[in-house]
Design an enzyme around this catalytic site. Structure first.
Site, PDB file in Angstrom:
ATOM      1  N   ASP A  51       0.839  -1.205   0.000  1.00 56.04           N
ATOM      2  CA  ASP A  51       0.000   0.000   0.000  1.00 56.04           C
ATOM      3  C   ASP A  51       0.876   1.258   0.000  1.00 56.04           C
ATOM      4  O   ASP A  51       0.359   2.377  -0.108  1.00 56.04           O
ATOM      5  CB  ASP A  51      -1.006  -0.012   1.162  1.00 56.04           C
ATOM      6  CG  ASP A  51      -0.342  -0.075   2.519  1.00 56.04           C
ATOM      7  OD1 ASP A  51       0.889  -0.240   2.581  1.00 56.04           O
ATOM      8  OD2 ASP A  51      -1.070   0.036   3.535  1.00 56.04           O
ATOM      9  N   SER A  52       2.198   1.073   0.042  1.00 54.39           N
ATOM     10  CA  SER A  52       3.112   2.192  -0.211  1.00 54.39           C
ATOM     11  C   SER A  52       2.840   2.784  -1.593  1.00 54.39           C
ATOM     12  O   SER A  52       3.277   3.896  -1.892  1.00 54.39           O
ATOM     13  CB  SER A  52       4.572   1.729  -0.115  1.00 54.39           C
ATOM     14  OG  SER A  52       4.783   0.576  -0.912  1.00 54.39           O
ATOM     15  N   ASP A  90      -1.191  -6.052  -0.382  1.00 56.02           N
ATOM     16  CA  ASP A  90      -1.523  -5.472   0.924  1.00 56.02           C
ATOM     17  C   ASP A  90      -3.020  -5.233   1.040  1.00 56.02           C
ATOM     18  O   ASP A  90      -3.634  -4.691   0.107  1.00 56.02           O
ATOM     19  CB  ASP A  90      -0.846  -4.097   1.053  1.00 56.02           C
ATOM     20  CG  ASP A  90       0.333  -4.106   2.000  1.00 56.02           C
ATOM     21  OD1 ASP A  90       0.421  -5.008   2.851  1.00 56.02           O
ATOM     22  OD2 ASP A  90       1.166  -3.195   1.872  1.00 56.02           O
ATOM     23  N   LYS A 120      -1.367  -9.317   2.661  1.00 58.06           N
ATOM     24  CA  LYS A 120      -0.584  -8.929   3.841  1.00 58.06           C
ATOM     25  C   LYS A 120      -1.431  -8.025   4.708  1.00 58.06           C
ATOM     26  O   LYS A 120      -2.152  -7.176   4.198  1.00 58.06           O
ATOM     27  CB  LYS A 120       0.711  -8.220   3.442  1.00 58.06           C
ATOM     28  CG  LYS A 120       1.499  -7.689   4.652  1.00 58.06           C
ATOM     29  CD  LYS A 120       2.922  -7.292   4.320  1.00 58.06           C
ATOM     30  CE  LYS A 120       3.078  -5.921   3.722  1.00 58.06           C
ATOM     31  NZ  LYS A 120       2.600  -4.820   4.591  1.00 58.06           N
ATOM     32  N   GLU A 122      -1.168  -5.648   8.531  1.00 64.59           N
ATOM     33  CA  GLU A 122      -0.305  -5.151   9.602  1.00 64.59           C
ATOM     34  C   GLU A 122      -0.851  -5.606  10.952  1.00 64.59           C
ATOM     35  O   GLU A 122      -2.063  -5.719  11.135  1.00 64.59           O
ATOM     36  CB  GLU A 122      -0.223  -3.617   9.527  1.00 64.59           C
ATOM     37  CG  GLU A 122       0.500  -3.151   8.275  1.00 64.59           C
ATOM     38  CD  GLU A 122       0.677  -1.633   8.190  1.00 64.59           C
ATOM     39  OE1 GLU A 122       0.386  -0.924   9.175  1.00 64.59           O
ATOM     40  OE2 GLU A 122       1.110  -1.167   7.121  1.00 64.59           O
ATOM     41  N   GLU A 189       9.445  -4.663  10.305  1.00 60.99           N
ATOM     42  CA  GLU A 189       9.848  -3.340   9.793  1.00 60.99           C
ATOM     43  C   GLU A 189      10.344  -2.436  10.914  1.00 60.99           C
ATOM     44  O   GLU A 189       9.724  -2.328  11.984  1.00 60.99           O
ATOM     45  CB  GLU A 189       8.652  -2.667   9.081  1.00 60.99           C
ATOM     46  CG  GLU A 189       9.015  -1.262   8.604  1.00 60.99           C
ATOM     47  CD  GLU A 189       8.063  -0.671   7.578  1.00 60.99           C
ATOM     48  OE1 GLU A 189       7.075  -1.335   7.205  1.00 60.99           O
ATOM     49  OE2 GLU A 189       8.324   0.480   7.154  1.00 60.99           O
TER      50      GLU A 189
HETATM   51  O1  KIV Z   1       3.539  -1.151   1.596  1.00 57.40           O
HETATM   52  C1  KIV Z   1       4.710  -1.551   1.577  1.00 57.40           C
HETATM   53  O2  KIV Z   1       5.483  -1.250   0.663  1.00 57.40           O
HETATM   54  C2  KIV Z   1       5.164  -2.378   2.690  1.00 57.40           C
HETATM   55  C3  KIV Z   1       6.624  -2.675   2.736  1.00 57.40           C
HETATM   56  C4  KIV Z   1       7.313  -1.471   3.231  1.00 57.40           C
HETATM   57  C5  KIV Z   1       6.923  -3.881   3.544  1.00 57.40           C
HETATM   58  O3  KIV Z   1       4.412  -2.774   3.509  1.00 57.40           O
END
Ligand code: KIV
Length: 277
Positions: A51-52, A90, A120, A122, A189
């Site tokens: 989600d970055s 994510d 994924k 968190e 992280e």
């Molecule tokens: O969203 C993302 O890019 C991440 C990585 C930093 C692990 O969660």
């Protein structure tokens, strides 16, 4: 069926990644587009549609504004561009914290729409129950402990985690609970090396570090950071290229050529066909 059938390449799966615990380091990068995935795929074990993407591609200040629709579109693009790497998408902020049922509905939607191999999430107090709910219903889950970018508004910024005794114990507990819930691997992280070592030694599933030292079973970086596409990168990032400067130079040269009428030249110009040709 077409005579020119595409060669079938088996993608890495959640059990393949889980089996890499303590073996050859797991190579992971983020990916957001089809052409980017095409370049990364031959070199990576796992591509994360992080989600970055909200910050890297869409210019958002953090990941809180990222939507499920954005993750699905980018997940589809990365699946089209890749062949052998495992693709993980994510689940964005607000799409899984409400209840395990909400998480399942949204994770199933992502899996069906993209064809990705896992999602994924968190960590957080209620998240292990959610992970167990998803895994028991057939959705592989990659955990994420330590610095949690989706908690930026509660934490007041992106700060390394686990540097006090209370925080160290909390992050370790979250990692244990994430594994117990059935995650096939855990992203760690922004934690000190000692804590990354402790988590990696305790868990039977692989740890994938980002800003978490060489102690982890694998590493992940935001691709645009390691390619030098931003002016500023965090301390834990190694810049393997300086693409921002290279792209700037290329665009400057193009602009100068257009302004001087050097582009397009003869070789770049279509002419009418000669009669009878
Ligand atoms: O969203 C993302 O890019 C991440 C990585 C930093 C692990 O969660």
């Amino acid at each position: 069926m077409s005579a020119q059938r595409q060669e079938v390449v088996r993608r890495l799966s959640a059990p393949d990644i889980a089996a890499r615990k303590g073996r050859e380091p797991i190579v992971c990068l983020t990916a957001y587009t089809a052409p980017q995935a095409e370049i990364l795929d031959p070199h990576c074990d796992l591509l994360l549609v992080g989600d970055s993407v909200g910050m890297v591609v869409h210019g958002l200040p953090n990941t809180v504004g990222v939507t499920l629709e954005m993750m699905i579109l980018h997940g589809q693009a990365v699946m089209r561009g890749s062949r052998q790497a495992m693709v993980v998408v994510d689940l964005p902020f607000g799409s899984y914290e409400g209840s395990a049922v909400q998480a399942y509905d949204n994770a199933a939607r992502v899996m069906k729409a993209t064809g990705a191999q896992a999602v994924k999430v968190e960590s957080g107090p209620t998240v292990p129950d959610t992970i167990a709910y998803l895994v028991q219903r057939g959705i592989p889950v990659l955990g994420h402990v330590g610095l949690r970018p989706q908690a930026v508004l509660v934490d007041g910024g992106f700060r390394a985690k686990g540097r006090t005794e209370a925080e160290r114990a909390r992050v370790l507990d979250e990692a244990r609970a994430t594994e117990a819930a059935g995650a096939f691997a855990v992203v760690v992280e922004g934690v000190a090396e000692a804590l990354a070592q402790e988590i990696t030694a305790e868990l039977d599933v692989p740890t994938i570090g980002i800003g978490a030292s060489a102690a982890c079973d694998g590493q992940i970086l935001v691709t645009d950071d390691m390619l030098g596409l931003f002016d500023w990168t965090p301390r834990f990032v190694r810049r393997y290229a300086d693409l921002r400067a290279r792209i700037g130079e290329a665009v400057q040269a193009y602009a100068a050529d257009v302004r001087a009428r050097r582009f397009p030249a003869e070789a770049e110009t279509y002419r009418l066909k000669a009669a009878g040709a």
